[in-house]
Design a protein around this motif. Structure first.
Motif, mmCIF file in Angstrom:
data_model
loop_
_atom_site.group_PDB
_atom_site.id
_atom_site.type_symbol
_atom_site.label_atom_id
_atom_site.label_comp_id
_atom_site.label_asym_id
_atom_site.label_seq_id
_atom_site.Cartn_x
_atom_site.Cartn_y
_atom_site.Cartn_z
ATOM 1 N N HIS A 19 35.954 26.707 34.826
ATOM 2 C CA HIS A 19 36.839 27.499 34.045
ATOM 3 C C HIS A 19 37.059 26.433 32.828
ATOM 4 O O HIS A 19 36.887 25.888 32.607
ATOM 5 C CB HIS A 19 38.326 28.046 34.295
ATOM 6 N N GLY A 20 35.868 27.389 31.455
ATOM 7 C CA GLY A 20 35.734 26.644 30.585
ATOM 8 C C GLY A 20 34.458 25.311 29.996
ATOM 9 O O GLY A 20 34.162 25.463 31.247
ATOM 10 N N THR A 21 34.901 24.831 29.181
ATOM 11 C CA THR A 21 33.503 23.794 29.562
ATOM 12 C C THR A 21 34.107 22.527 28.386
ATOM 13 O O THR A 21 35.081 22.237 27.695
ATOM 14 C CB THR A 21 32.282 24.505 28.208
ATOM 15 N N MET A 44 40.716 32.170 29.610
ATOM 16 C CA MET A 44 40.781 34.018 30.380
ATOM 17 C C MET A 44 40.355 34.240 31.608
ATOM 18 O O MET A 44 40.787 34.352 32.189
ATOM 19 C CB MET A 44 39.907 34.441 29.351
ATOM 20 N N THR A 45 39.547 33.349 31.840
ATOM 21 C CA THR A 45 39.285 33.305 33.295
ATOM 22 C C THR A 45 40.333 32.466 34.209
ATOM 23 O O THR A 45 39.534 33.293 35.014
ATOM 24 C CB THR A 45 37.285 32.285 33.513
ATOM 25 N N LEU A 46 40.398 31.619 34.065
ATOM 26 C CA LEU A 46 41.524 30.811 35.129
ATOM 27 C C LEU A 46 42.450 32.275 34.840
ATOM 28 O O LEU A 46 43.041 32.767 36.046
ATOM 29 C CB LEU A 46 42.602 29.976 34.186
ATOM 30 N N PHE A 47 43.129 32.721 34.137
ATOM 31 C CA PHE A 47 43.892 34.038 34.436
ATOM 32 C C PHE A 47 43.289 34.836 35.005
ATOM 33 O O PHE A 47 44.670 34.742 36.273
ATOM 34 C CB PHE A 47 44.797 34.455 33.130
ATOM 35 N N TYR A 48 42.046 35.475 35.050
ATOM 36 C CA TYR A 48 41.001 36.290 35.979
ATOM 37 C C TYR A 48 41.254 36.108 37.424
ATOM 38 O O TYR A 48 41.254 36.994 38.229
ATOM 39 C CB TYR A 48 40.761 36.825 35.492
ATOM 40 N N ALA A 49 41.055 34.344 37.022
ATOM 41 C CA ALA A 49 41.083 33.945 38.429
ATOM 42 C C ALA A 49 42.112 33.882 39.310
ATOM 43 O O ALA A 49 41.661 34.089 40.851
ATOM 44 C CB ALA A 49 40.399 32.741 38.573
ATOM 45 N N HIS A 50 43.001 34.374 39.064
ATOM 46 C CA HIS A 50 44.965 34.866 39.605
ATOM 47 C C HIS A 50 44.953 35.707 39.646
ATOM 48 O O HIS A 50 45.436 35.640 40.538
ATOM 49 C CB HIS A 50 45.323 33.242 38.413
ATOM 50 N N HIS A 51 44.814 36.761 38.935
ATOM 51 C CA HIS A 51 44.694 38.135 39.015
ATOM 52 C C HIS A 51 43.500 38.789 38.450
ATOM 53 O O HIS A 51 43.478 38.987 38.063
ATOM 54 C CB HIS A 51 45.720 38.226 37.458
ATOM 55 N N PRO A 52 42.906 38.751 39.908
ATOM 56 C CA PRO A 52 41.471 39.206 39.913
ATOM 57 C C PRO A 52 41.890 40.804 39.673
ATOM 58 O O PRO A 52 40.918 41.093 38.873
ATOM 59 C CB PRO A 52 41.077 38.885 40.738
ATOM 60 N N TRP A 53 42.773 41.317 40.115
ATOM 61 C CA TRP A 53 42.666 42.919 39.752
ATOM 62 C C TRP A 53 42.754 43.425 38.471
ATOM 63 O O TRP A 53 42.521 44.802 38.180
ATOM 64 C CB TRP A 53 43.807 43.963 40.817
ATOM 65 N N TYR A 54 43.272 42.586 37.980
ATOM 66 C CA TYR A 54 43.961 42.624 36.334
ATOM 67 C C TYR A 54 42.516 43.039 35.149
ATOM 68 O O TYR A 54 42.574 43.590 34.774
ATOM 69 C CB TYR A 54 44.131 41.915 36.067
ATOM 70 N N LEU A 70 33.773 40.379 33.701
ATOM 71 C CA LEU A 70 33.217 39.778 35.149
ATOM 72 C C LEU A 70 33.535 38.284 35.602
ATOM 73 O O LEU A 70 32.729 37.769 35.921
ATOM 74 C CB LEU A 70 31.601 40.357 35.594
ATOM 75 N N PRO A 71 34.922 37.500 35.367
ATOM 76 C CA PRO A 71 35.442 36.660 35.434
ATOM 77 C C PRO A 71 35.629 35.816 37.311
ATOM 78 O O PRO A 71 36.111 35.196 37.020
ATOM 79 C CB PRO A 71 36.379 36.522 34.528
ATOM 80 N N PHE A 72 34.471 36.404 38.217
ATOM 81 C CA PHE A 72 34.843 36.325 39.235
ATOM 82 C C PHE A 72 34.293 35.329 40.192
ATOM 83 O O PHE A 72 32.601 34.939 39.295
ATOM 84 C CB PHE A 72 34.007 37.692 40.328
ATOM 85 N N GLY A 73 34.296 34.448 40.583
ATOM 86 C CA GLY A 73 33.660 33.522 41.513
ATOM 87 C C GLY A 73 33.807 32.375 40.581
ATOM 88 O O GLY A 73 32.847 31.006 41.437
ATOM 89 N N LEU A 74 34.121 31.938 40.134
ATOM 90 C CA LEU A 74 34.382 30.669 39.041
ATOM 91 C C LEU A 74 34.789 29.462 40.165
ATOM 92 O O LEU A 74 34.677 28.676 39.862
ATOM 93 C CB LEU A 74 34.646 30.506 36.944
#
Lengths: 313, 166, 413
Positions: free
Chosen positions: A92-94, A165-175, A244-248
């Motif tokens: 997540h992030g750089t 954003m990716t962190l958020f979607y990692a916690h709430h994948p269905w969103y 598609l913020p999955f798998g990070l």
């Protein structure tokens, strides 16, 4: 310091991007060829093209401002490589992330189009000038839908950094499912940004030769071509990161592998679009973007705002 | 088929309207008629067959070098396949024709060809680029005239060279 | 953008331009993206063939005339041959008539398939180009098998034809017709269902019925404007008065209509070829023609794939023609193009120009090869050449033989 330099120049900076861009270019061309029932180029063709162009003489028309003419492709490459630095690849992030970097990435990705315009407009050739004018007209058509569709997920995540954003979607994948519509409009806008069929209007070969690039040759043209290839993967990576913020969370090689798969998947979609569509006319393209893509992207914003309101309660 | 063929109908109609064409209208085969018209009457006859006899297509205009005179043949066709070839001759020193572009805008190219290749003069033809010779073609050189031969060497005349392999 | 809007720019399309496969020059005055005016300059391909014929014997002229155009070479040679046969009073054996017609229809097939591909390319739809040109190869192979050449067939001679169609070739052609018919049906479904294609073609290059007649349009261009004009029907030649076929017209009056007419004609041609092959009469291939053609003149008309082809031949009793006049269909359609382009978009120019199917120059393929080393020249057969190209590409890492087999198995689209 040395780490940063490595990050910028080698991985995942310029060198990695250049190699990846060539690979993506190959996959795009090969897939396009296969879909058209052709054999397609060998794997080294994009590199061979690049070397061939780089070995050729740079011809600069007499009437142009040589500095602007030469700098335009350099800016194009620089802008897309810089944009890549903010896009999460295997975590997540750089190192460069900050709150608001998604806006920066979007603006950095606008710069290549502006350089196409400047390069073409100052080439002083009628074909280039028409191509340049078309680039800009097209920019106005796809830029708003692209911004809307990328920023809508950011609204939902309540973060203006791609890492957040990716962190958020990692916690709430269905969103992430809320953003399905945005994925669609962002892909369409990306086709416009990359000047790909059906939106390859600014470089429509049969009408205006090569559009903005008509007067370019040699290394400068190679740089423009490279900038476009890198822009393709950066744009694809941006869409992958946002929609598609999955798998990070997997971290390391697995996340990196997934990143490659996601980006190449989007490249494949682009190649498919190139195969099944004919080129639209500029007026048709603008109408399509404003009458259909922009309202749908706006719908995405509304969906995300409503979703956010529901979640907040 | 009736006793009187369509070709004979056309022949009769034409000679009735223009007695001067008596014996000048020839039926060569089915759907092919030839008529030789004097240069004074060609304009009238042309207008008559186009307006009154439904010859609504101009297939081509052929220019000929007949020695003392230059000949022009207007190949006119009807939707039913009848082809009427109206030919006329004009003196070489004053090869004047009236343009038929008023009837057939497409005749433009055919008439320019007559001008370029045989040296006709066409009255009433609007301005436009020449066809088919290049812009730097020397004046007074008409490749389709019988006495014209290609200059030996390349140069501006190369396009008119007789060698088709160039 | 404001700069380009405030003044009109004139851009040259040609003599050399990616949209044109043959030198022609359009100078297009634009206001923004709109075309205000089009100037057409032709003649870049003038090779003096008419003059050259006058200094050649009739039989030499025949082969020269065949090279007027690379795509409709059979059209020009048939048209010329018909005129000379009329002057010499030669009666063709029925088998020769049929064979001539079969080659003519095969030529129409490859020309229309070529056009479909070019049209796709002009609107940035390269997939159609790749598909149709792949299928066109089937026709090209048939033509090569029948006549020995892919273009410039050399099938005609005065009084008949030079080659026969064997039983095996007949079977091959019939099989190919089935494959092509199936593919063409697919193209028809693409043309009628694919949205971007329809958007780019429909309402573009409008030529009304009256304008088509007034401007003297010919061929599919005229038929797409609902003008029932086809020399095969109006002024039948060869075997066309003995075979049933429909005249394809469309009332779309635009480029889309021209596309529909051409794919429709493809379907008619399959029907025609099947009928001709199945009713092929027996008999000699040619009657003997005199070397000196008696004095006379003739006008010959022929429905080339692109439209009406007109030849005028005058003979003076010697071995050489006195005058040969050729009017190719494109010349009749050029006026219509300038009319169709007015007030249209620049983006439509390539497809509108391409829609009349302007005659492209094509090159023949090499059959005289100089061997490396000893510099000896020898002629190789079509089959050998075919194998050679397969081997060469295999050396390049591409096994085309495998690919061809796959197509033959019917795996397509």
């Amino acid at each position: 310091m040395a780490g940063d330099l490595f990050y910028i120049l080698v991985f995942p900076g310029f060198l990695f991007l250049a190699v990846f861009a060539l690979i993506a270019d190959y996959i795009d061309r090969k897939l396009h060829a296969k879909l058209q029932n052709r054999i397609g180029p060998p794997w080294y063709q994009p590199l061979a093209d690049l070397i061939k162009l780089a070995a050729k003489e740079d011809l600069i028309p007499r009437q142009v401002d040589p500095w602007l003419f030469k700098l335009a492709p350099v800016f194009a490459v620089t802008a897309v490589v810089t944009a890549a630095l903010y896009i999460p690849i295997w975590r997540h992030g750089t190192p460069m992330s900050f709150n608001g970097d998604v806006i920066v990435v979007l603006y950095l990705l606008t710069i290549p189009t502006l350089t196409f315009f400047l390069g073409g407009w100052y080439s002083r050739s009628v074909y280039s000038m028409i191509g340049a004018a078309r680039s800009i007209m097209q920019l106005f058509a796809y830029e708003i839908p692209l911004f809307l569709s990328i920023l809508a997920p950011a609204l939902l995540a309540d973060s203006w950094s791609l890492g957040g954003m990716t962190l958020f979607y990692a916690h709430h994948p269905w969103y992430a499912l809320f953003n399905a519509v945005g994925l669609f409009t962002a892909l369409i806008s990306l086709l416009g940004k990359l000047e790909r069929v059906p939106f390859d209007i600014p470089e429509a070969e049969t009408e205006i030769v090569a559009g903005s690039f008509t007067e370019y040759s040699g290394r400068l043209l190679a740089m423009f071509r490279l900038a476009l290839s890198i822009e393709m993967i950066v744009g694809a990576a941006l869409i992958a990161a946002v929609f598609l913020p999955f798998g990070l969370n997997l971290g390391g090689p697995a996340a990196f592998g997934l990143y490659l798969v996601k980006v190449l998947g989007i490249v494949a979609v682009i190649a498919l679009a190139r195969t099944v569509f004919a080129r639209l006319r500029i007026d048709q393209m603008i109408n399509f973007c404003w009458q259909f893509v922009a309202p749908v992207a706006f719908l995405q914003v509304i969906i995300d705002l409503v979703a956010k309101g529901v979640i907040a309660r | 088929m009736s006793d009187i063929t369509q070709e004979q109908v056309i022949q009769t109609e034409l000679t009735a309207a223009y007695p001067c064409l008596q014996d000048k209208v020839r039926i060569q085969r089915a759907r092919r008629l030839y008529a030789a018209v004097s240069k004074e009457r060609i304009g009238e006859v042309f207008a008559f067959v186009v307006r009154n006899m439904d010859f609504s297509m101009l297939c081509a205009i052929t220019g000929l070098d007949e020695g003392e005179t230059l000949g022009a043949i207007y190949h006119l066709a009807r939707p039913d396949g009848m082809v009427l070839n109206l030919s006329t001759s004009v003196p070489k020193d004053r090869p004047m024709l009236r343009s038929v572009t008023v009837f057939f805008p497409a005749a433009d190219a055919y008439e320019r060809e007559l001008i370029d290749l045989l040296g006709f003069q066409v009255e009433g033809l609007g301005p436009g680029p020449r066809y088919p010779l290049p812009d730097n073609w020397p004046a007074g050189q008409y490749p389709l005239r019988k006495d014209w031969t290609a200059p030996d060497q390349a140069g501006p005349q190369r396009e008119g060279s007789e060698n088709p392999d160039v | 953008m404001s700069e380009i809007r405030s003044r009109n720019v004139t851009i040259p399309i040609g003599p050399q331009h990616p949209a044109l496969k043959e030198p022609t020059s359009f100078s297009v005055t634009l206001s923004g993206e709109k075309i205000l005016q089009v100037g057409v300059r032709l003649g870049y391909n003038h090779r003096g063939i008419e003059k050259a014929c006058e200094s050649r014997s009739f039989i030499q002229s025949l082969y020269l005339i065949e090279r007027v155009c690379g795509i409709c070479s059979h059209s020009h040679s048939s048209c010329f041959v018909q005129a000379v046969e009329e002057i010499a009073g030669l009666q063709l054996p029925p088998r020769a008539m049929y064979l001539r017609t079969i080659v003519a229809e095969l030529e129409r097939l490859h020309s229309h398939l070529l056009w479909l591909g070019v049209a796709g390319h002009e609107i940035g739809f390269d997939t159609l180009l790749m598909y149709t040109w792949r299928d066109r190869e089937i026709v090209m192979d048939l033509l090569a098998a029948i006549t020995g050449n892919r273009v410039n067939y050399g099938m005609n001679t005065f009084g008949g034809v030079r080659r026969d169609i064997s039983h095996e070739q007949k079977a091959d052609i019939l099989k190919a017709m089935d494959t092509l018919e199936e593919r063409t049906k697919y193209y028809i479904s693409v043309a009628t269902e694919e949205t971007t294609l329809i958007q780019r073609l429909s309402g573009v290059g409008v030529l009304s019925h009256d304008d088509a007649i007034r401007l003297g349009a010919v061929g599919p261009t005229a038929r797409a404007s609902n003008v029932k004009r086809d020399i095969r029907k109006d002024d039948p030649y060869a075997a066309y008065d003995q075979v049933p076929f429909d005249l394809i017209t469309s009332d779309c009056c635009d480029v889309y209509g021209r596309t529909l007419v051409r794919v429709g004609e493809l379907m008619e041609s399959y029907k025609l070829i099947r009928h001709l092959l199945n009713n092929l009469p027996d008999g000699p291939l040619a009657v003997k023609a005199p070397r000196k053609i008696p004095t006379g003149e003739a006008v010959s008309r022929y429905e080339a794939p692109r439209g009406e082809d007109v030849h005028y031949v005058r003979a003076n009793g010697s071995e050489k023609p006195d005058r040969v006049k050729v009017r190719a269909p494109t010349l009749a359609n050029v006026q219509a193009v300038a009319h169709m382009l007015k007030d249209r978009y620049l983006a439509d120019l390539p497809i509108v120009v391409a829609a009349i199917d302007p005659c492209f120059s094509c090159t023949d393929r090499l059959i005289d090869l100089t061997r490396d080393g000893d510099g000896r020249c020898d002629v190789i057969t079509w089959g050998q050449l075919h194998d050679y190209s397969m081997r060469w590409y295999k050396g390049q890492g591409m096994d085309l033989a495998k690919l061809n087999n796959r197509f033959k198995c019917g795996e397509s689209s």
